[in-house]
Design a protein around this motif. Structure first.
Motif, PDB file in Angstrom:
ATOM      1  N   ALA A  50      -1.119   3.927  12.925  1.00 48.16           N
ATOM      2  CA  ALA A  50       0.289   4.013  13.318  1.00 48.16           C
ATOM      3  C   ALA A  50       0.453   3.253  14.629  1.00 48.16           C
ATOM      4  O   ALA A  50      -0.214   3.570  15.623  1.00 48.16           O
ATOM      5  CB  ALA A  50       0.724   5.461  13.483  1.00 48.16           C
ATOM      6  N   ARG A  52       3.343   1.269  17.440  1.00 47.65           N
ATOM      7  CA  ARG A  52       4.615   1.698  18.027  1.00 47.65           C
ATOM      8  C   ARG A  52       5.841   0.917  17.572  1.00 47.65           C
ATOM      9  O   ARG A  52       6.967   1.387  17.739  1.00 47.65           O
ATOM     10  CB  ARG A  52       4.539   1.637  19.545  1.00 47.65           C
ATOM     11  CG  ARG A  52       4.536   0.244  20.127  1.00 47.65           C
ATOM     12  CD  ARG A  52       4.536   0.280  21.640  1.00 47.65           C
ATOM     13  NE  ARG A  52       4.676  -1.049  22.222  1.00 47.65           N
ATOM     14  CZ  ARG A  52       4.649  -1.295  23.517  1.00 47.65           C
ATOM     15  NH1 ARG A  52       4.496  -0.298  24.369  1.00 47.65           N
ATOM     16  NH2 ARG A  52       4.784  -2.520  23.964  1.00 47.65           N
ATOM     17  N   ARG A  70       1.358   1.939   9.599  1.00 49.57           N
ATOM     18  CA  ARG A  70       2.712   2.481   9.659  1.00 49.57           C
ATOM     19  C   ARG A  70       3.282   2.215  11.055  1.00 49.57           C
ATOM     20  O   ARG A  70       2.548   1.973  12.011  1.00 49.57           O
ATOM     21  CB  ARG A  70       2.706   3.993   9.397  1.00 49.57           C
ATOM     22  CG  ARG A  70       1.819   4.447   8.250  1.00 49.57           C
ATOM     23  CD  ARG A  70       2.332   4.017   6.896  1.00 49.57           C
ATOM     24  NE  ARG A  70       1.414   4.391   5.818  1.00 49.57           N
ATOM     25  CZ  ARG A  70       1.551   5.470   5.054  1.00 49.57           C
ATOM     26  NH1 ARG A  70       2.575   6.310   5.243  1.00 49.57           N
ATOM     27  NH2 ARG A  70       0.677   5.725   4.092  1.00 49.57           N
ATOM     28  N   CYS A  72       5.447   3.897  14.137  1.00 48.72           N
ATOM     29  CA  CYS A  72       5.927   5.168  14.680  1.00 48.72           C
ATOM     30  C   CYS A  72       5.996   5.083  16.196  1.00 48.72           C
ATOM     31  O   CYS A  72       4.971   5.113  16.877  1.00 48.72           O
ATOM     32  CB  CYS A  72       5.017   6.323  14.260  1.00 48.72           C
ATOM     33  SG  CYS A  72       5.556   7.936  14.887  1.00 48.72           S
ATOM     34  N   GLN A  79      11.369   8.799  13.929  1.00 47.51           N
ATOM     35  CA  GLN A  79      10.215   8.039  13.461  1.00 47.51           C
ATOM     36  C   GLN A  79       9.005   8.946  13.258  1.00 47.51           C
ATOM     37  O   GLN A  79       8.214   8.748  12.324  1.00 47.51           O
ATOM     38  CB  GLN A  79       9.890   6.899  14.430  1.00 47.51           C
ATOM     39  CG  GLN A  79      10.975   5.834  14.485  1.00 47.51           C
ATOM     40  CD  GLN A  79      10.531   4.574  15.200  1.00 47.51           C
ATOM     41  OE1 GLN A  79       9.360   4.200  15.179  1.00 47.51           O
ATOM     42  NE2 GLN A  79      11.471   3.895  15.844  1.00 47.51           N
ATOM     43  N   ILE A  80       8.845   9.939  14.112  1.00 51.10           N
ATOM     44  CA  ILE A  80       7.762  10.910  13.929  1.00 51.10           C
ATOM     45  C   ILE A  80       7.993  11.697  12.648  1.00 51.10           C
ATOM     46  O   ILE A  80       7.080  11.893  11.837  1.00 51.10           O
ATOM     47  CB  ILE A  80       7.662  11.868  15.138  1.00 51.10           C
ATOM     48  CG1 ILE A  80       7.163  11.099  16.371  1.00 51.10           C
ATOM     49  CG2 ILE A  80       6.744  13.047  14.836  1.00 51.10           C
ATOM     50  CD1 ILE A  80       7.100  11.928  17.637  1.00 51.10           C
ATOM     51  N   LEU A  83       7.280   9.524   9.582  1.00 50.70           N
ATOM     52  CA  LEU A  83       5.846   9.381   9.329  1.00 50.70           C
ATOM     53  C   LEU A  83       5.303  10.635   8.641  1.00 50.70           C
ATOM     54  O   LEU A  83       4.563  10.549   7.650  1.00 50.70           O
ATOM     55  CB  LEU A  83       5.102   9.130  10.640  1.00 50.70           C
ATOM     56  CG  LEU A  83       3.569   9.084  10.540  1.00 50.70           C
ATOM     57  CD1 LEU A  83       3.118   7.935   9.643  1.00 50.70           C
ATOM     58  CD2 LEU A  83       2.946   8.946  11.939  1.00 50.70           C
ATOM     59  N   LEU A 135       3.577  15.391  17.693  1.00 52.05           N
ATOM     60  CA  LEU A 135       2.895  14.899  16.507  1.00 52.05           C
ATOM     61  C   LEU A 135       2.133  16.024  15.811  1.00 52.05           C
ATOM     62  O   LEU A 135       2.156  16.130  14.577  1.00 52.05           O
ATOM     63  CB  LEU A 135       1.926  13.775  16.882  1.00 52.05           C
ATOM     64  CG  LEU A 135       2.560  12.419  17.192  1.00 52.05           C
ATOM     65  CD1 LEU A 135       1.582  11.537  17.951  1.00 52.05           C
ATOM     66  CD2 LEU A 135       3.005  11.716  15.900  1.00 52.05           C
TER      67      LEU A 135
END
Length: 279
Positions: A50, A52, A70, A72, A79-80, A83, A135
């Motif tokens: 992941a 940024r 990905r 994130c 965005q978190i 994911l 997260l």
């Protein structure tokens, strides 16, 4: 074992084979996160990366060719959540997560700590410390029962190093959160939270911190072996913490500084300072 037999050299010591790990924070080939991801892959594990931004995804496209990458940005809740939802829809089960994310804004260079602005401090806390909590919460349903989460800290948060600006208190918050995350997750799982408290490293991110290079060179003189900590050494410790081999370790920060903290009064360094003053 006879001399003709093949030794079991390919034993899966870290027990990562067939498991999936989420690694956040790869910026380039010098990144700690990248070094950790390589060890996971070499040990038979699968890495979901992941990064940024889409721009970062494009800049690492060659480095992470044929990998699952990905986007994130941890400053953005949507965005978190996206994911976490993607991984849930795909039925991904995570054996671990690497949180190698830090950011501090120094638009006017390093200034005295008491001049740190509210915006600077809160943004750094959000990205560098709170993002781990956020997260973990968003992905709690993706972790296997005994997953391991590893973040990257610093070797000491008590030394008022001017070359590190206001980041030490931010990293202290990150380190403190390990105990609270471990405790709260223990209500429904055995997920472990640990940190690798790294000494000064030669990375692209650190090179951009005003005064950091001089501190790095000084550290090499203080370290008993006269050689700074290598990114690979930090990555190897992180991989151990990610693995079941460290199952009895949680809510800890393992210092990897090559002994710098025991040698601040090295005679050669003290002599160089006193000689310069007398001269």
């Amino acid at each position: 074992m006879s001399g003709s037999e093949t030794p079991p050299a390919v034993m899966d010591f870290l027990q990562m084979s067939g498991k999936t790990y989420l690694v956040l924070g790869v910026a380039n080939k010098k990144s700690v996160a990248y070094a950790i991801a390589r060890i996971i892959e070499q040990s038979g594990g699968t890495v979901i990366y992941a990064v940024r931004s889409q721009a970062r995804r494009e800049s690492t496209a060659k480095l992470l060719r044929d990998r699952d990458v990905r986007v994130c940005d941890v400053e953005h809740q949507d965005q978190i959540d996206a994911l976490a939802n993607q991984l849930a829809e795909e039925g991904v089960e995570l054996a671990g997560m690497v949180h190698s994310i830090a950011f501090a804004d120094y638009p006017d260079g390093i200034r005295p700590f008491h001049e740190t602005t509210r915006q600077q401090f809160l943004q750094a806390v959000d990205i560098s410390a709170y993002s781990l909590i956020n997260l973990a919460n968003a992905l709690k349903g993706r972790f296997v029962t005994d997953a391991s989460v590893v973040t990257i800290g610093i070797s000491t948060t008590r030394m008022a190093s001017e070359s590190y600006g206001f980041m030490a208190p931010i990293k202290a918050a990150l380190e403190s959160s390990l105990a609270f995350l471990t405790k709260s997750f223990s209500r429904f799982s055995r997920v472990r939270f640990n940190a690798v408290a790294a000494g000064l490293l030669k990375t692209s991110a650190s090179a951009g911190i005003p005064g950091y290079v001089d501190s790095y060179l000084y550290a090499e003189q203080v370290i008993p072996r006269k050689e700074a900590v290598k990114t690979e050494e930090v990555a190897q410790t992180a991989a151990f913490l990610l693995s079941p081999r460290s199952s009895g370790i949680t809510a800890q920060s393992l210092v990897v500084d090559a002994g710098m903290s025991i040698n601040y009064f090295d005679a050669s360094v003290v002599g160089a300072v006193t000689d310069s003053q007398l001269g």
